[in-house]
Scaffold this active site. Sequence first.
Site, PDB file in Angstrom:
ATOM      1  N   GLY A  72      -0.432  -5.887   6.409  1.00  0.00           N
ATOM      2  CA  GLY A  72      -1.425  -4.653   5.781  1.00  0.00           C
ATOM      3  C   GLY A  72      -2.004  -5.278   4.863  1.00  0.00           C
ATOM      4  N   GLY A  73      -2.678  -4.382   3.860  1.00  0.00           N
ATOM      5  CA  GLY A  73      -3.574  -4.909   2.841  1.00  0.00           C
ATOM      6  C   GLY A  73      -4.313  -3.978   2.081  1.00  0.00           C
ATOM      7  CB  SER A 105      -0.653  -1.182   6.734  1.00  0.00           C
ATOM      8  OG  SER A 105      -1.094  -0.508   5.742  1.00  0.00           O
ATOM      9  N   PRO A 130      -0.319   4.943   4.059  1.00  0.00           N
ATOM     10  CG  PRO A 130      -2.287   5.981   3.435  1.00  0.00           C
ATOM     11  CD  PRO A 130      -1.020   6.351   4.068  1.00  0.00           C
ATOM     12  CE  LYS A 145      -8.054  13.439  -4.115  1.00  0.00           C
ATOM     13  NZ  LYS A 145      -8.646  13.195  -5.750  1.00  0.00           N
TER      14      LYS A 145
END
Length: 275
Positions: A72-73, A105, A130, A145
Amino acid sequence: NMSKLVKLFAILAILFALDLPVIAQAQQGAHVDVLTVTGDIDNWTDGYVNRGIGAGEQDGAEAVIIVLDTPGGALGAMQDITNRMINARVPVVVFVYPQGAWAGSAGTFITLAGNIAAMAPGTTIGAAHPVDQSGQNISSDERDKITNFSVGIIKNIAQARGRNAEWAANAVQNSVAATAQEAVDQHVVDFIANDMNDLLNKMDGRTVKTAAGEVTLHTQRVGVVNLDMNFAELFLHTLVDPNLALILLNIGLLAIAVELFNPGATIPAIVGSIC
């Protein structure tokens, strides 16, 4: 004068090293351009993919293939990469490879954004919920959010490429993951390929929609041009790897501590500051 000449040659050598991957792009005949994306998705990965897709648009490549293996990143880098892929004027193929690789991710978003998405046997996709930079959960309000924002992005990508938007949203909301076979069965990716030759054979004859219009792929027996990261991209991408960053931090703190206990030693202070 000799010193100036040496400096000039050094500068030219550096510029040549930085431009070497671009020079290698000038290929004649039918070919595909292959980018290799490993490790975290960061700003240097973003620049590399953007440069690679641009090269494929200019050199007449049948497709740009992103060989992907990432946990991911960064959200911003992922957005830039997927936007560039969606708006590319050349077919972009994502291949999760080799066996054991993971499109986790941000890698899940990138895989879904390919005109064609394929996985090697024994690879995994998903778990795209996230988290913060340290891998920990984000505080509740901000988490909701960012999660909702990420769900919107991944659903748009999946729908644009005709993939399973419901599974994509679930990968973000509930960290759902899938094996290669499960991903094919659930219409998350297109097919399983054993290696690059198998990928080229299986995508041959498929018609995909790019920003320049529909393109039918002719990828059997084409040349393969590997476009690697240039020196600057590779150096900085490697430097920000969390494992290496932690080692450098520990060395730096230790060296500075040595300097504090031995004032005037100088070398530990220099080494510590650089680390």
